[in-house]
Write an enzyme that holds these catalytic residues in place. Sequence first.
Site, PDB file in Angstrom:
ATOM      1  N   GLY A  47       0.872  -1.176   0.000  1.00 12.94           N
ATOM      2  CA  GLY A  47       0.000   0.000   0.000  1.00 12.94           C
ATOM      3  C   GLY A  47       0.909   1.226   0.000  1.00 12.94           C
ATOM      4  O   GLY A  47       1.841   1.318   0.831  1.00 12.94           O
ATOM      5  N   ARG A  89      10.529  -1.165  -4.410  1.00 12.13           N
ATOM      6  CA  ARG A  89       9.367  -1.288  -5.313  1.00 12.13           C
ATOM      7  C   ARG A  89       9.303  -0.015  -6.160  1.00 12.13           C
ATOM      8  O   ARG A  89       9.507   1.083  -5.630  1.00 12.13           O
ATOM      9  CB  ARG A  89       8.042  -1.466  -4.529  1.00 12.13           C
ATOM     10  CG  ARG A  89       7.888  -2.858  -3.929  1.00 12.13           C
ATOM     11  CD  ARG A  89       6.478  -3.077  -3.393  1.00 12.13           C
ATOM     12  NE  ARG A  89       5.558  -3.512  -4.427  1.00 12.13           N
ATOM     13  CZ  ARG A  89       4.240  -3.671  -4.231  1.00 12.13           C
ATOM     14  NH1 ARG A  89       3.718  -3.388  -3.053  1.00 12.13           N
ATOM     15  NH2 ARG A  89       3.462  -4.089  -5.196  1.00 12.13           N
ATOM     16  N   ASP A 236      -1.236   4.495  -6.568  1.00 13.31           N
ATOM     17  CA  ASP A 236       0.184   4.411  -6.194  1.00 13.31           C
ATOM     18  C   ASP A 236       0.977   5.565  -6.778  1.00 13.31           C
ATOM     19  O   ASP A 236       2.044   5.896  -6.272  1.00 13.31           O
ATOM     20  CB  ASP A 236       0.764   3.074  -6.651  1.00 13.31           C
ATOM     21  CG  ASP A 236       0.227   1.969  -5.757  1.00 13.31           C
ATOM     22  OD1 ASP A 236      -0.923   1.558  -5.955  1.00 13.31           O
ATOM     23  OD2 ASP A 236       0.954   1.565  -4.837  1.00 13.31           O
ATOM     24  N   ASN A 246      -2.686   2.319 -10.421  1.00  7.32           N
ATOM     25  CA  ASN A 246      -3.158   1.627  -9.212  1.00  7.32           C
ATOM     26  C   ASN A 246      -3.084   0.123  -9.466  1.00  7.32           C
ATOM     27  O   ASN A 246      -2.708  -0.326 -10.564  1.00  7.32           O
ATOM     28  CB  ASN A 246      -4.587   2.072  -8.863  1.00  7.32           C
ATOM     29  CG  ASN A 246      -5.013   1.577  -7.485  1.00  7.32           C
ATOM     30  OD1 ASN A 246      -4.261   1.714  -6.513  1.00  7.32           O
ATOM     31  ND2 ASN A 246      -6.174   0.962  -7.388  1.00  7.32           N
TER      32      ASN A 246
HETATM   33  O1  MRU Z   1       0.727  -4.088  -4.494  1.00  7.12           O
HETATM   34  P1  MRU Z   1       0.069  -3.319  -3.384  1.00  7.12           P
HETATM   35  O2  MRU Z   1      -0.793  -4.142  -2.507  1.00  7.12           O
HETATM   36  O3  MRU Z   1       1.089  -2.510  -2.620  1.00  7.12           O
HETATM   37  O4  MRU Z   1      -0.865  -2.287  -4.142  1.00  7.12           O
HETATM   38  C1  MRU Z   1      -1.615  -1.399  -3.366  1.00  7.12           C
HETATM   39  C2  MRU Z   1      -2.547  -0.584  -4.181  1.00  7.12           C
HETATM   40  O5  MRU Z   1      -2.573  -0.668  -5.387  1.00  7.12           O
HETATM   41  C3  MRU Z   1      -3.371   0.412  -3.458  1.00  7.12           C
HETATM   42  O6  MRU Z   1      -4.577   0.613  -4.119  1.00  7.12           O
HETATM   43  C4  MRU Z   1      -2.611   1.741  -3.412  1.00  7.12           C
HETATM   44  O7  MRU Z   1      -1.348   1.567  -2.846  1.00  7.12           O
HETATM   45  C5  MRU Z   1      -3.336   2.783  -2.672  1.00  7.12           C
HETATM   46  S1  MRU Z   1      -3.430   2.346  -0.964  1.00  7.12           S
HETATM   47  C6  MRU Z   1      -3.915   3.594  -0.041  1.00  7.12           C
END
Ligand code: MRU
Length: 347
Positions: A47, A89, A236, A246
Site C-alpha cells: 500500500g 518497489r 500508487d 493503481n
Molecule cells: O501491491 P500493493 O498491494 O502494494 O498495491 C496497493 C494498491 O494498489 C493500493 O490501491 C494503493 O497503494 C493505494 S493504498 C492507499
Amino acid sequence: MRTVFWDYETNELKMIDQRLLPGVFEVVSYHDHRSVAKAITDMVVRGAPAIGAAAGFGMALAALESRADNIPALLSDLRSAARTLKSARPTAVNLAWALSRVMDSVAGFDGSVSNLRAAVLEQAQRIADDDVIVNRRIAGHGATLINDGDTVIHHCNTGALATVDWGTALGVIRMAHEQGKRVHVLVDETRPRLQGARLTAWELEQYGIPYEIISDNMAGHFLKTGQAQKCFVGSDRTAANGDVANKVGTYMLALAAYDNGVPFYPVVPTSTIDLSLAHGGLIPIEERDPGEVLGLQFNGEQVAPKNARARNIAFDVTPARLVTAIVTENGIVYPPFETNLKQVVKN
Ligand code: MRU
C-alpha cells in the site's frame, strides 16, 4: 493499532505482516534498513502510504546502524540507505517521496551525530503521523460523495493496512459508514495477491460494514445492471494530467464504470501525486514473480499446468478521461486535472 510504527522502548520498527492476514495476526520487528527494503519488496508491508512510512523508519534504522562519527559520513550512509530502500518497489511514488522528505529535512544539518540520528527518526515519525491526519481529511471530503444506501465497488486494499492508519478509499467508505450512511461494499478480490478478499474483507469485518467479495471479472456485471452506484480506488502514483496508476485491474474497472455512467473516484493523498510526470505512460510499472499468478490452487492442486508460464503485472494506468474526480486531503479535484491538480499539491 498502526500498521507501521516505531517502538521507542526497543528502537525497532514494527509492522503488521500483511502476507499472513486474515489467518494470522503477527507484528514483526525490524532492526536494519536492508530488512525493511526486503519487507517492502516481499509485501510484508504494502500500500503506497504504508510503504512510504516504512521507508521513513527504515532511514531511522539506517541512522542507528551507521558507525559514522561525523556528519558528512552519516549523511553519506543515509544516502546509500535511501538508494537501497528506493529500489524496493518502483510504482508507488510515496516511497521516493518519503525518502526525499527525510533527506531534505537533514540537508546541511548542523549539530552532533546523535542529534542527526534523532532528527531522522523525528522526520520519519512526522511522516507517519501526517499520514493519519491526511487520511482523515481525505475521508471527510470523500464521504460527501457517498449517499445513504449506496453500493460501491472497491479494488485492492486501501484501508488502515495500506496506510499508517485509517486508509484512503476505504477510509472514505468507513467515514460514510461512521456518519450513519448505509453503504454496502462489493470487494474486488484483486488477483493475484488477493488484497481485496484477504485484507479489505478483514478490515470491513472489523468496522461492521456490510460487504460481499466478488471476483474481479464480476464488476462489469454489477455496474451494467445498476447494482453499484460508485467505484472507489486508491492510487500508487497519479501523473500531472490525472492518469492514475493503481493495482492491476483498476483500468478494467474504470472502463466498465465509464461505459455505464458510474462515477469512478481515485482517492489519493497528495504525496501520491507526481507532478514531474506529464502522463501515466511515464509511470514505472512493477512486474513481479510469475509464481504469484501460477501459485493459485484449486482442490489442493495448482490450477496451471506444471510448466506453465505467466506474466505478473502489478499495476495498470487508468487514463484521466475515465476518472470522474480525484479525492485528496485538500479537496475533491474535478477535470481539467492538468490545471486543477496543481492547485491541491502544496510544495
Ligand atoms: O501491491 P500493493 O498491494 O502494494 O498495491 C496497493 C494498491 O494498489 C493500493 O490501491 C494503493 O497503494 C493505494 S493504498 C492507499
